[in-house]
Design a protein around this motif. Structure first.
Motif, PDB file in Angstrom:
ATOM      1  N   THR A  73       9.371  -6.353  -7.711  1.00 50.74           N
ATOM      2  CA  THR A  73       8.846  -5.212  -8.493  1.00 50.74           C
ATOM      3  C   THR A  73       7.155  -4.860  -8.512  1.00 50.74           C
ATOM      4  O   THR A  73       6.717  -3.984  -8.207  1.00 50.74           O
ATOM      5  N   MET A  74       6.461  -6.320  -8.457  1.00 50.53           N
ATOM      6  CA  MET A  74       5.059  -6.197  -8.656  1.00 50.53           C
ATOM      7  C   MET A  74       4.811  -5.783  -7.204  1.00 50.53           C
ATOM      8  O   MET A  74       3.695  -4.923  -7.082  1.00 50.53           O
ATOM      9  N   ASN A  75       5.164  -6.170  -6.073  1.00 47.96           N
ATOM     10  CA  ASN A  75       4.976  -5.593  -4.793  1.00 47.96           C
ATOM     11  C   ASN A  75       5.009  -4.388  -4.555  1.00 47.96           C
ATOM     12  O   ASN A  75       4.339  -3.734  -4.028  1.00 47.96           O
ATOM     13  N   GLN A  76       6.138  -3.642  -5.196  1.00 44.73           N
ATOM     14  CA  GLN A  76       6.411  -2.305  -5.195  1.00 44.73           C
ATOM     15  C   GLN A  76       5.349  -1.575  -5.883  1.00 44.73           C
ATOM     16  O   GLN A  76       5.145  -0.376  -5.412  1.00 44.73           O
ATOM     17  N   ILE A  77       4.846  -1.751  -6.947  1.00 39.67           N
ATOM     18  CA  ILE A  77       3.993  -1.463  -7.789  1.00 39.67           C
ATOM     19  C   ILE A  77       2.627  -1.127  -7.122  1.00 39.67           C
ATOM     20  O   ILE A  77       2.115  -0.096  -6.906  1.00 39.67           O
ATOM     21  N   VAL A  78       2.452  -2.477  -6.562  1.00 41.24           N
ATOM     22  CA  VAL A  78       0.956  -2.436  -5.638  1.00 41.24           C
ATOM     23  C   VAL A  78       1.132  -1.706  -4.787  1.00 41.24           C
ATOM     24  O   VAL A  78      -0.031  -0.816  -4.309  1.00 41.24           O
ATOM     25  N   ASP A  79       2.180  -1.530  -3.691  1.00 35.99           N
ATOM     26  CA  ASP A  79       2.343  -0.765  -2.608  1.00 35.99           C
ATOM     27  C   ASP A  79       2.300   0.615  -3.149  1.00 35.99           C
ATOM     28  O   ASP A  79       1.643   1.338  -2.268  1.00 35.99           O
ATOM     29  N   THR A  80       3.059   1.030  -4.193  1.00 39.94           N
ATOM     30  CA  THR A  80       2.926   2.508  -4.505  1.00 39.94           C
ATOM     31  C   THR A  80       1.680   2.946  -4.965  1.00 39.94           C
ATOM     32  O   THR A  80       0.946   3.965  -4.380  1.00 39.94           O
ATOM     33  N   ILE A  81       0.703   1.870  -5.774  1.00 40.98           N
ATOM     34  CA  ILE A  81      -0.490   2.214  -5.995  1.00 40.98           C
ATOM     35  C   ILE A  81      -1.451   2.213  -4.773  1.00 40.98           C
ATOM     36  O   ILE A  81      -2.496   3.146  -4.494  1.00 40.98           O
ATOM     37  N   LEU A  90     -10.444   0.664  -7.668  1.00 45.54           N
ATOM     38  CA  LEU A  90      -9.232   0.263  -8.424  1.00 45.54           C
ATOM     39  C   LEU A  90      -8.101  -0.432  -7.728  1.00 45.54           C
ATOM     40  O   LEU A  90      -7.214  -1.281  -8.098  1.00 45.54           O
ATOM     41  N   VAL A  91      -7.759   0.028  -6.345  1.00 47.61           N
ATOM     42  CA  VAL A  91      -6.793  -0.572  -5.780  1.00 47.61           C
ATOM     43  C   VAL A  91      -7.159  -2.114  -5.351  1.00 47.61           C
ATOM     44  O   VAL A  91      -6.209  -2.973  -5.801  1.00 47.61           O
ATOM     45  N   ASP A  92      -8.464  -2.406  -5.039  1.00 51.95           N
ATOM     46  CA  ASP A  92      -8.810  -3.916  -4.762  1.00 51.95           C
ATOM     47  C   ASP A  92      -8.687  -4.621  -6.036  1.00 51.95           C
ATOM     48  O   ASP A  92      -8.245  -5.585  -6.038  1.00 51.95           O
ATOM     49  N   ASN A  93      -8.968  -4.153  -7.381  1.00 54.31           N
ATOM     50  CA  ASN A  93      -8.859  -4.744  -8.756  1.00 54.31           C
ATOM     51  C   ASN A  93      -7.510  -4.975  -8.847  1.00 54.31           C
ATOM     52  O   ASN A  93      -7.059  -6.252  -9.491  1.00 54.31           O
ATOM     53  N   PRO A 120       0.822  -6.895   3.762  1.00 55.31           N
ATOM     54  CA  PRO A 120       0.524  -5.993   4.677  1.00 55.31           C
ATOM     55  C   PRO A 120      -0.640  -4.936   4.233  1.00 55.31           C
ATOM     56  O   PRO A 120      -1.020  -4.795   3.239  1.00 55.31           O
ATOM     57  N   PRO A 121      -1.287  -4.451   5.347  1.00 58.86           N
ATOM     58  CA  PRO A 121      -2.507  -3.623   5.087  1.00 58.86           C
ATOM     59  C   PRO A 121      -1.942  -2.084   4.382  1.00 58.86           C
ATOM     60  O   PRO A 121      -0.812  -1.815   4.556  1.00 58.86           O
ATOM     61  N   PRO A 122      -2.810  -1.717   3.700  1.00 53.11           N
ATOM     62  CA  PRO A 122      -2.028  -0.354   2.939  1.00 53.11           C
ATOM     63  C   PRO A 122      -2.055   0.483   4.008  1.00 53.11           C
ATOM     64  O   PRO A 122      -2.662   0.642   4.812  1.00 53.11           O
ATOM     65  N   PRO A 123      -1.028   1.504   3.546  1.00 50.68           N
ATOM     66  CA  PRO A 123      -0.751   2.354   4.545  1.00 50.68           C
ATOM     67  C   PRO A 123      -1.722   3.575   4.034  1.00 50.68           C
ATOM     68  O   PRO A 123      -2.566   3.582   3.236  1.00 50.68           O
ATOM     69  N   PRO A 126      -2.076   9.024   0.931  1.00 52.13           N
ATOM     70  CA  PRO A 126      -1.843  10.460   0.486  1.00 52.13           C
ATOM     71  C   PRO A 126      -2.754  10.598  -0.751  1.00 52.13           C
ATOM     72  O   PRO A 126      -3.271   9.784  -1.141  1.00 52.13           O
ATOM     73  N   THR A 127      -2.924  12.267  -0.758  1.00 50.75           N
ATOM     74  CA  THR A 127      -3.528  12.554  -1.944  1.00 50.75           C
ATOM     75  C   THR A 127      -2.751  12.944  -3.236  1.00 50.75           C
ATOM     76  O   THR A 127      -3.215  13.895  -3.790  1.00 50.75           O
ATOM     77  N   LEU A 128      -1.968  11.878  -3.555  1.00 50.07           N
ATOM     78  CA  LEU A 128      -1.085  12.359  -4.871  1.00 50.07           C
ATOM     79  C   LEU A 128      -1.669  12.123  -6.289  1.00 50.07           C
ATOM     80  O   LEU A 128      -1.613  12.763  -6.979  1.00 50.07           O
ATOM     81  N   LEU A 129      -2.119  10.940  -6.175  1.00 45.90           N
ATOM     82  CA  LEU A 129      -2.978  10.329  -7.240  1.00 45.90           C
ATOM     83  C   LEU A 129      -4.242  10.224  -7.066  1.00 45.90           C
ATOM     84  O   LEU A 129      -5.032   9.796  -5.845  1.00 45.90           O
ATOM     85  N   ALA A 130      -5.123  10.427  -8.136  1.00 48.16           N
ATOM     86  CA  ALA A 130      -6.484  10.186  -8.091  1.00 48.16           C
ATOM     87  C   ALA A 130      -7.053   9.551  -9.238  1.00 48.16           C
ATOM     88  O   ALA A 130      -6.665   9.898 -10.292  1.00 48.16           O
ATOM     89  N   ALA A 131      -7.724   8.513  -9.102  1.00 54.09           N
ATOM     90  CA  ALA A 131      -8.127   7.868 -10.318  1.00 54.09           C
ATOM     91  C   ALA A 131      -9.444   8.631 -10.844  1.00 54.09           C
ATOM     92  O   ALA A 131     -10.290   9.044 -10.036  1.00 54.09           O
ATOM     93  N   PRO A 132      -9.532   8.806 -12.176  1.00 54.61           N
ATOM     94  CA  PRO A 132     -10.643   9.475 -12.659  1.00 54.61           C
ATOM     95  C   PRO A 132     -11.875   8.770 -12.355  1.00 54.61           C
ATOM     96  O   PRO A 132     -12.020   7.566 -12.471  1.00 54.61           O
ATOM     97  N   GLN A 133     -12.918   9.520 -12.051  1.00 55.53           N
ATOM     98  CA  GLN A 133     -14.412   9.050 -11.849  1.00 55.53           C
ATOM     99  C   GLN A 133     -15.057   9.078 -13.140  1.00 55.53           C
ATOM    100  O   GLN A 133     -15.186  10.007 -13.867  1.00 55.53           O
ATOM    101  N   ALA A 134     -15.535   7.911 -13.574  1.00 56.16           N
ATOM    102  CA  ALA A 134     -16.565   7.696 -14.599  1.00 56.16           C
ATOM    103  C   ALA A 134     -17.839   8.553 -14.334  1.00 56.16           C
ATOM    104  O   ALA A 134     -18.329   8.205 -13.223  1.00 56.16           O
TER     105      ALA A 134
END
Length: 141
Positions: A73-81, A90-93, A120-123, A126-134
């Protein structure tokens, strides 16, 4: 008369020997009963220990399955992110936190260290989620 006395002495010696053998036999029979009781107790203890071992093995197997499910489940969450977030920091963190958590689990109380395959390297994201920029004013603090 000499033969009679000799025969009496022989019978007395044989009788004494028979009594000694009887006493020794009685002691040995008591020891046999004592050993049988010990064997019975040890057999019961062995059965109890086998049952306890089976329960502990079942608990261990359930824990392993739970950890594996958690890791999947953790790997699925990380892969989705990784696949949906454009903020590389954020992805690296998140990957770092996930790897730290996985490392802690692998080096946990069991003391067993298991080598997990590298992520594995991230795919391409796509531009579905965007983290808010501070705001830049918050970044400089």
């Amino acid at each position: 008369m000499d033969a009679n006395a000799s025969a009496g002495a022989s019978f007395a010696a044989l009788n004494q020997h028979a009594k000694q053998i009887s006493r020794t036999n009685a002691k040995l029979m008591a020891e046999i009963n004592q050993y049988k009781q010990q064997v019975s107790k040890l057999s019961l203890t062995q059965i109890e220990l086998k049952e306890e071992l089976k329960m502990k093995q079942a608990t261990y197997i359930a824990e392993v399955h739970s950890r594996l499910q958690y890791q999947k489940t953790m790997n699925q969450i990380v892969d989705t992110i990784q696949g949906h977030c454009r903020d590389e920091r954020l992805v690296d963190n998140i990957i770092s936190m996930s790897d730290d958590c996985e490392s802690d689990c692998m080096n946990g109380p069991s003391g067993i260290s298991v080598m997990m395959p590298s992520r594995p390297p991230p795919p391409s994201p796509p531009t579905l989620l965007a983290a808010p920029q501070a705001p830049s004013s918050l970044m400089s603090r």
